[in-house]
Design a protein around this motif. Structure first.
Motif, PDB file in Angstrom:
ATOM      1  N   ASN A  12       0.822  -1.226   0.000  1.00  0.00           N
ATOM      2  CA  ASN A  12       0.000   0.000   0.000  1.00  0.00           C
ATOM      3  C   ASN A  12       0.854   1.274   0.000  1.00  0.00           C
ATOM      4  O   ASN A  12       0.526   2.252   0.657  1.00  0.00           O
ATOM      5  CB  ASN A  12      -0.931   0.035   1.223  1.00  0.00           C
ATOM      6  CG  ASN A  12      -2.046  -0.977   1.094  1.00  0.00           C
ATOM      7  OD1 ASN A  12      -2.465  -1.290  -0.010  1.00  0.00           O
ATOM      8  ND2 ASN A  12      -2.511  -1.495   2.209  1.00  0.00           N
ATOM      9  N   GLY A  13       1.969   1.220  -0.736  1.00  0.00           N
ATOM     10  CA  GLY A  13       2.807   2.412  -0.850  1.00  0.00           C
ATOM     11  C   GLY A  13       3.732   2.650   0.332  1.00  0.00           C
ATOM     12  O   GLY A  13       4.567   3.546   0.300  1.00  0.00           O
ATOM     13  N   LYS A  14       3.595   1.853   1.404  1.00  0.00           N
ATOM     14  CA  LYS A  14       4.447   2.036   2.574  1.00  0.00           C
ATOM     15  C   LYS A  14       5.603   1.041   2.542  1.00  0.00           C
ATOM     16  O   LYS A  14       5.399  -0.137   2.250  1.00  0.00           O
ATOM     17  CB  LYS A  14       3.648   1.790   3.862  1.00  0.00           C
ATOM     18  CG  LYS A  14       2.650   2.874   4.174  1.00  0.00           C
ATOM     19  CD  LYS A  14       1.987   2.565   5.499  1.00  0.00           C
ATOM     20  CE  LYS A  14       0.856   3.544   5.759  1.00  0.00           C
ATOM     21  NZ  LYS A  14       0.032   3.116   6.900  1.00  0.00           N
ATOM     22  N   THR A  15       6.800   1.523   2.854  1.00  0.00           N
ATOM     23  CA  THR A  15       7.956   0.623   2.931  1.00  0.00           C
ATOM     24  C   THR A  15       7.935  -0.092   4.277  1.00  0.00           C
ATOM     25  O   THR A  15       8.014   0.548   5.328  1.00  0.00           O
ATOM     26  CB  THR A  15       9.267   1.413   2.779  1.00  0.00           C
ATOM     27  OG1 THR A  15       9.276   2.054   1.498  1.00  0.00           O
ATOM     28  CG2 THR A  15      10.469   0.491   2.875  1.00  0.00           C
ATOM     29  N   LEU A  16       7.797  -1.429   4.240  1.00  0.00           N
ATOM     30  CA  LEU A  16       7.755  -2.210   5.475  1.00  0.00           C
ATOM     31  C   LEU A  16       9.137  -2.739   5.852  1.00  0.00           C
ATOM     32  O   LEU A  16       9.372  -3.068   7.011  1.00  0.00           O
ATOM     33  CB  LEU A  16       6.790  -3.388   5.328  1.00  0.00           C
ATOM     34  CG  LEU A  16       5.317  -3.049   5.125  1.00  0.00           C
ATOM     35  CD1 LEU A  16       4.490  -4.317   5.146  1.00  0.00           C
ATOM     36  CD2 LEU A  16       4.818  -2.099   6.199  1.00  0.00           C
ATOM     37  N   TYR A  17      10.013  -2.838   4.868  1.00  0.00           N
ATOM     38  CA  TYR A  17      11.343  -3.376   5.166  1.00  0.00           C
ATOM     39  C   TYR A  17      12.327  -2.924   4.102  1.00  0.00           C
ATOM     40  O   TYR A  17      11.982  -2.839   2.924  1.00  0.00           O
ATOM     41  CB  TYR A  17      11.301  -4.907   5.223  1.00  0.00           C
ATOM     42  CG  TYR A  17      12.625  -5.539   5.600  1.00  0.00           C
ATOM     43  CD1 TYR A  17      13.093  -5.500   6.906  1.00  0.00           C
ATOM     44  CD2 TYR A  17      13.414  -6.176   4.634  1.00  0.00           C
ATOM     45  CE1 TYR A  17      14.309  -6.084   7.252  1.00  0.00           C
ATOM     46  CE2 TYR A  17      14.630  -6.753   4.977  1.00  0.00           C
ATOM     47  CZ  TYR A  17      15.066  -6.708   6.283  1.00  0.00           C
ATOM     48  OH  TYR A  17      16.271  -7.271   6.619  1.00  0.00           O
ATOM     49  N   LYS A  18      13.551  -2.634   4.549  1.00  0.00           N
ATOM     50  CA  LYS A  18      14.620  -2.252   3.627  1.00  0.00           C
ATOM     51  C   LYS A  18      15.821  -3.140   3.934  1.00  0.00           C
ATOM     52  O   LYS A  18      16.248  -3.247   5.083  1.00  0.00           O
ATOM     53  CB  LYS A  18      14.963  -0.780   3.846  1.00  0.00           C
ATOM     54  CG  LYS A  18      16.041  -0.243   2.934  1.00  0.00           C
ATOM     55  CD  LYS A  18      16.226   1.236   3.225  1.00  0.00           C
ATOM     56  CE  LYS A  18      17.529   1.742   2.676  1.00  0.00           C
ATOM     57  NZ  LYS A  18      17.784   3.137   3.061  1.00  0.00           N
ATOM     58  N   SER A  19      16.333  -3.807   2.904  1.00  0.00           N
ATOM     59  CA  SER A  19      17.443  -4.742   3.107  1.00  0.00           C
ATOM     60  C   SER A  19      18.761  -3.991   3.270  1.00  0.00           C
ATOM     61  O   SER A  19      18.852  -2.785   3.034  1.00  0.00           O
ATOM     62  CB  SER A  19      17.540  -5.695   1.912  1.00  0.00           C
ATOM     63  OG  SER A  19      18.182  -5.044   0.827  1.00  0.00           O
ATOM     64  N   LYS A  20      19.781  -4.766   3.616  1.00  0.00           N
ATOM     65  CA  LYS A  20      21.128  -4.198   3.646  1.00  0.00           C
ATOM     66  C   LYS A  20      21.601  -3.961   2.200  1.00  0.00           C
ATOM     67  O   LYS A  20      21.025  -4.514   1.256  1.00  0.00           O
ATOM     68  CB  LYS A  20      22.072  -5.144   4.381  1.00  0.00           C
ATOM     69  CG  LYS A  20      22.307  -6.463   3.658  1.00  0.00           C
ATOM     70  CD  LYS A  20      23.068  -7.469   4.513  1.00  0.00           C
ATOM     71  CE  LYS A  20      23.210  -8.801   3.787  1.00  0.00           C
ATOM     72  NZ  LYS A  20      23.698  -9.885   4.625  1.00  0.00           N
TER      73      LYS A  20
END
Length: 210
Positions: A12-20
């Motif tokens: 829904n357009g929200k970043t839930l996780y960002k990897s290394k």
């Protein structure tokens, strides 16, 4: 050339996780595990890949997965072709994921709670001859008869094991989100009975269907 890729997971357009970031690698291996909370399955999980830069990040393509296509409690490997409508490249590469869908255990707030129910009758505690476990997840009801006027609960029966769901108030589409464990006896031919009950007041209960 080379790049410093990282991945964002979006719902829904929200970043839930960002990897290394994996530096200087066009075949990056992240080997990261993440649990993403989701409320409904009628949406796509977006996977977006970026090239880390000192000042900004360059978009390297994206892919999406329809959550409705995932199987409950089964991990599947997904090889997703990265795409970018603004790129002239024919082949943007792929991203490889292991995805699984699971019901969250424990008691959480209001309707999003998936409660795990482990009550066992005394007869079962004494009789340990069961050789399997059947887990039933009671999710929701749709278009329940007169559900908007009464309280609804579900009765689950397997042999001499009985579970009663929580009673939900006046809804034609009640959301239970409860999980029940039944002991399974391979030498028995027990049927799982599912009964829908309506409760008008403390004394009156009516069976709506099985």
């Amino acid at each position: 050339g080379t790049s410093d890729p990282y991945v964002k997971f979006k719902l829904n357009g929200k970043t839930l996780y960002k990897s290394k970031v994996v530096y200087k690698n066009l075949n990056p291996v992240w080997d990261e595990t993440v649990v993403l909370p989701i409320q409904t399955l009628d949406q796509n999980l977006w996977i977006k890949v970026y090239d880390r830069d000192l000042t900004s990040s360059d978009f390297m393509g994206s892919a999406s997965v329809a959550l409705t296509e995932l199987e409950l409690n089964r991990t599947t490997e997904q090889i997703l072709k990265l795409e970018d409508p603004n790129s002239l490249e024919d082949d943007m590469g792929v991203i490889v994921l292991n995805l699984s869908l699971a019901v969250k255990q424990g008691d959480f707030k209001r309707n999003s709670s998936f409660t795990r129910n482990m009550r066992l009758s005394e007869s079962l505690r004494k009789n340990q001859l069961w050789n399997g476990l059947v887990t039933i997840t009671l999710l929701e009801g749709k278009n329940m008869p007169r559900g908007g006027l009464a309280e609804i609960f579900i009765l689950l029966k397997l042999g001499d094991q009985r579970y009663k769901s929580k009673t939900l108030l006046k809804s034609a589409n009640p959301q239970w989100r409860e999980q029940f464990d039944f002991h399974y006896f391979s030498d028995r031919k027990d049927m799982l009975d599912i009964e829908v009950w309506r409760k008008d007041n403390k004394k009156h209960e009516e069976l709506l269907g099985t």
